[in-house]
Enzyme design. Sequence first.
Site, mmCIF file in Angstrom:
data_model
loop_
_atom_site.group_PDB
_atom_site.id
_atom_site.type_symbol
_atom_site.label_atom_id
_atom_site.label_comp_id
_atom_site.label_asym_id
_atom_site.label_seq_id
_atom_site.Cartn_x
_atom_site.Cartn_y
_atom_site.Cartn_z
ATOM 1 N N THR A 166 43.369 41.213 49.437
ATOM 2 C CA THR A 166 43.836 39.852 49.688
ATOM 3 C C THR A 166 44.405 39.715 51.092
ATOM 4 O O THR A 166 44.408 38.623 51.668
ATOM 5 C CB THR A 166 44.889 39.462 48.633
ATOM 6 N N TYR B 98 43.626 52.579 41.865
ATOM 7 C CA TYR B 98 43.047 51.231 41.928
ATOM 8 C C TYR B 98 41.648 51.296 41.333
ATOM 9 O O TYR B 98 40.727 51.826 41.946
ATOM 10 C CB TYR B 98 43.012 50.780 43.386
ATOM 11 N N LYS C 273 46.247 50.049 38.918
ATOM 12 C CA LYS C 273 45.883 48.639 38.984
ATOM 13 C C LYS C 273 44.515 48.515 38.328
ATOM 14 O O LYS C 273 43.516 49.030 38.833
ATOM 15 C CB LYS C 273 45.846 48.143 40.428
ATOM 16 N N ILE D 109 49.430 43.029 39.676
ATOM 17 C CA ILE D 109 49.322 42.804 41.114
ATOM 18 C C ILE D 109 48.328 41.663 41.253
ATOM 19 O O ILE D 109 47.113 41.863 41.153
ATOM 20 C CB ILE D 109 48.839 44.065 41.852
#
Length: 297
Positions: free
Chosen positions: A44, A132, A160, A197
Amino acid sequence: MFNGIWIPLVTPMRGGAVDVSSLEALTDRHVASGIAGFVALGTTGEAALLDARERSVVLQAITEVVAGRLPVVAGVGGIDTAAFIDEIHRLQTWDLAGYLVSAPAYLCPDQAGLIWHFEQIAQATERDIVLYDVPHRTGVGLAATTVARLAQIANIRAIKACARERFAAFGTLPIAMLCGNDDSFLDCLRAGATGGILASAHVCGDLLAAVQTLFCAGKGDEACRLFACIEPVVRLLFAAPNPSAIKAMMSLDGSISAETRMPISPAPDTLLRRLQAARATLDELRASMPAYGAVES
């Protein structure tokens, strides 16, 4: 530490450069908003499109403003494991709580290769590692058996999770699970997530926190009703390549520019009009919050 709503910060830009003053103001505003922590230099944040100097500028701005008040985790990605480790060594300069680390992109290693990759990274730092699992970007997913093995390493503390089909399996493991797929947040909570997140937290972090508060208080029906109201807005925020729609919505109040770095195109005017309506929807939801009992425990 790895619970609640974390914000993967956008990187404001103006005239092709990092807009440091807007980034500092954005960070400061969110420190006071009740979020649990920040991710800097994530997807992001358009980290893959920033050079080394710009990444340092971003970390300097965020860590100076946060000043230890909340944990900051930095994203680390790429292809070559050695390059991951070099980046982690470079990031040791900053006041970070840990690193959000993906699988190597493009190579599509098997699970044995993924275990080796994350073991090498965990050995390179004493700071916490958040795995992740983002197969739609890296091309390979983490199996539950792989995560179970990696969870035995002391500084691998969380994951995540972006693949809905693995939420249930990850939720049974001795590792904190943070949702990384915004429109699946409630499903991930049901599977045992400790938070998320979530890029959409830039514009509705308070409402997402309310969903988690309701769910954890045993008010699942109310959490479901509230999330059903938020979900169309969340989906709209990903109607264009991330983070163009999020930046566009944030630009409506003048807090940052809608500018992105190519090849991430800015949100088109047609989407901007829909985002304006979505912003009004979120304001109406906030006005009706007492109906959901979100502040009760």
